[in-house]
Enzyme design. Structure first.
Site, PDB file in Angstrom:
ATOM      1  CG  ASP A  84      33.622 -29.480  34.944  1.00 15.19           C
ATOM      2  OD1 ASP A  84      34.359 -30.297  35.543  1.00 15.19           O
ATOM      3  OD2 ASP A  84      32.385 -29.542  34.958  1.00 15.19           O
ATOM      4  CG  HIS A  85      37.512 -33.482  32.725  1.00 11.95           C
ATOM      5  ND1 HIS A  85      38.342 -33.952  33.731  1.00 11.95           N
ATOM      6  CD2 HIS A  85      38.332 -33.139  31.699  1.00 11.95           C
ATOM      7  CE1 HIS A  85      39.597 -33.895  33.314  1.00 11.95           C
ATOM      8  NE2 HIS A  85      39.607 -33.404  32.090  1.00 11.95           N
ATOM      9  CE1 TYR A  95      28.790 -34.521  38.763  1.00 10.67           C
ATOM     10  CE2 TYR A  95      30.058 -36.548  38.789  1.00 10.67           C
ATOM     11  CZ  TYR A  95      28.865 -35.885  38.573  1.00 10.67           C
ATOM     12  OH  TYR A  95      27.758 -36.584  38.171  1.00 10.67           O
ATOM     13  CG  HIS A  96      37.062 -33.883  37.162  1.00  9.53           C
ATOM     14  ND1 HIS A  96      37.289 -34.845  36.193  1.00  9.53           N
ATOM     15  CD2 HIS A  96      36.740 -34.568  38.301  1.00  9.53           C
ATOM     16  CE1 HIS A  96      37.126 -36.043  36.711  1.00  9.53           C
ATOM     17  NE2 HIS A  96      36.782 -35.903  37.986  1.00  9.53           N
ATOM     18  N   PRO A  97      36.065 -29.094  38.246  1.00  8.23           N
ATOM     19  CG  PRO A  97      34.952 -27.831  39.878  1.00  8.23           C
ATOM     20  CD  PRO A  97      35.064 -29.228  39.334  1.00  8.23           C
TER      21      PRO A  97
END
Length: 537
Positions: free
Chosen positions: A298-299, A473-475
């Site tokens: 994630d980011h 919010y980038h899983p």
């Protein structure tokens, strides 16, 4: 396969009507030859705030359209849990996200290919980015026009966002008019997945035009319970809708498009995953697949908040009844103004070290400020800039908590687990501070509030990251594509060791792209649609 009156049959069953699922539903039903069922655990996208760009702030903790997940305590963040919003509605996270259209770097996809994923280099995926796109500036070498997904320039004149770009150039970054063009590096303005000042989720852009097709059936409030197998062939899906357990059978394939959290969760619930975990929860093992739920990435983001010396921020609009009304009138009349603000207006991509081949940091600039995203804006004028490390080395995992499909999974992202990740954030914050101190922003800056002038040493900056870091919010990557023993899907996104089952969403990324993940997820679904239809011939 025997069919009966109680169990409907389809050619394809798609589980999840999000960024990928809506694309699949459109493309697989387009020629009328295939009967398609699309299952979505959430409701229809009727919430008015879904369609207003700034509405993402209202949906951040709106449980009717949001899974509202939390991580396990994160050791690298001083044991804090990190909130993980994910879309639970038609359009999925494309209905509640920050609307930014960012593809990542050419090098990301070439790295996928170099890892052995033939057909996934930048030259291979660019046609699918272009196929999806309806670029407001028109088509060119890197962009498409006339596709389903609108990509637009921002519809609000904001002196702060412009000043940030000028400040970044003054700090030594090149100006970049197109982060999705020849190169990503530099400072400029983000484009958004909007049309005429309204959000263009995949439910709007892809699903809505397909709803009248007689061969496409959409079921909402339908939570997938498990994939049904005959031996090691997927033959259908069991789902719960309005308290009733239902089944549907798939003549050709089952397609999981539930995202980086829900797709591996459903596989594990169905008996495909680490055998020890499945046995622990009393689930019959269909396939011992230790990679399912592995390699979670994630980011992370860390925010600097600055008090603004002029009343030109969204805080000032929200805190003034008169200006709030005017913003509503302006949006209703022209679909312009403050309500069109996305989760980043301008921004930048840069390298923290000259040894790097491409940027490792992304900055999102937004003309408002708050203590936590999704909460009330400050009662003073303020603006925010986020540091995001683009290619984290840290890897986590997802595991089911129980055999109950309604129980949220255990999520451990393992933020800041490596020295590379820790160093990137410290150096990224230092560069961001140089930008924020540049001449173009001086007329607007009344001093840094968070973390504040007392936080200067590397150790203090790192501790600030541990105390305040959160997700962008980038899983991704929990059903990773590859050829090694922990890879879950092959290059055609077919589940290794299982027939008639594919995963099509961000979970298949071999590793995280250098930017926001919505546009790459749509690309993955466009490419997968072609592969699925080719294999059906």
């Amino acid at each position: 396969m025997n069919n009966n009156n109680e169990t409907p049959e389809f050619d394809y069953i798609i589980v999840g009507a999000g960024s990928a699922g809506c694309v699949l539903a459109n493309r697989l039903s387009a020629d009328g030859k295939h009967k398609v069922l699309l299952l979505e655990a959430g409701p229809k996208d009727k919430n008015i705030w879904i369609h207003v760009p700034l509405g993402y702030g209202k949906l951040f903790k709106e449980k009717t359209v949001n899974w509202m997940y939390q991580t396990e305590p994160e050791p690298g963040l001083n044991g804090r849990q990190v909130f993980q919003p994910r879309g639970k509605v038609l359009g999925g996270s494309s209905s509640i996200n920050g609307l930014l259209y960012v593809r990542g770097q050419h090098e990301d996809y070439d790295r996928w290919r170099q890892l052995g994923n033939t057909g996934w280099g930048f030259d291979d995926v660019l046609p699918y980015f272009k196929k999806a796109e309806d670029q407001c500036r028109g088509g060119d070498e890197y962009h498409g026009a006339g596709g389903p997904l609108p990509v637009s320039d921002w519809r609000h004149d904001d002196p702060l966002s412009e000043a940030f770009v000028k400040a970044a150039v003054e700090a030594g970054l090149p100006y970049n008019p197109d982060f999705n063009g020849a190169t990503q590096e530099g400072a400029g303005f983000f484009q958004t997945t909007t049309r005429g000042g309204r959000r263009a989720s995949t439910a709007v852009a892809y699903l809505r035009p397909a709803l009248a097709r007689g061969n496409l059936k959409v079921e909402t409030s339908a939570l997938g319970q498990r994939v049904l197998f005959e031996g090691r062939r997927a033959v259908g899906v069991e789902y719960r809708q309005e308290g009733v357990l239902r089944k549907a059978l798939a003549r050709k394939e089952v397609l999981l498009a539930s995202g980086a959290y829900n797709s591996p969760q459903l596989l594990q619930l169905s008996g495909v995953g680490p055998a020890d975990l499945l046995k622990q929860h009393g689930i019959d093992v269909v396939l011992d697949a230790p990679g399912v739920g592995n390699d979670l990435q994630d980011h992370m983001q860390v925010r600097i908040v600055v008090r603004c010396a002029q009343k030109v921020t969204l805080n000032d609009v929200v805190n003034s009844p008169l200006r709030r009304v005017w913003a509503g009138v302006q949006y209703a009349a022209s679909r312009k103004g403050a309500l069109t603000i996305a989760a980043g207006t301008s921004g930048a991509f840069f390298k923290t070290s000259p040894r790097l081949a491409s940027p490792d940091i992304q900055i999102h600039f937004i003309p408002f400020s708050t203590d936590k995203m999704g909460e009330k804006l400050h009662d003073f004028s303020g603006f925010t800039a986020h540091v995001c490390q683009l290619r984290p080395e840290s890897r986590g995992w997802l595991r089911i908590r129980s055999a109950d499909p309604s129980a949220p999974p255990k999520i451990h992202i393992n933020y800041l687990a490596t020295e590379t990740d820790r160093r990137a954030f410290v150096d990224g914050l230092k560069t961001l501070r140089k930008i924020l101190a540049a001449p173009a922003l001086k007329p607007y800056s009344a001093g840094e509030i968070h973390p504040g002038s007392s936080v200067t040493s590397d150790d203090d900056l790192l501790e600030f990251c541990r105390q305040n870091g959160s997700t962008v919010y980038h899983p991704t990557s929990t059903c990773r594509m590859g050829n090694d023993p922990l890879a879950v899907v092959d290059q055609r996104l077919k589940l290794r060791g299982i027939e008639a089952l594919r995963v099509v969403d961000a979970s298949i990324m071999p590793d995280l792209v250098s930017g926001n993940t919505n546009a790459p997820t749509i690309m993955i679904a466009e490419k997968a649609s072609d592969m699925i239809l080719q294999d059906a011939r």
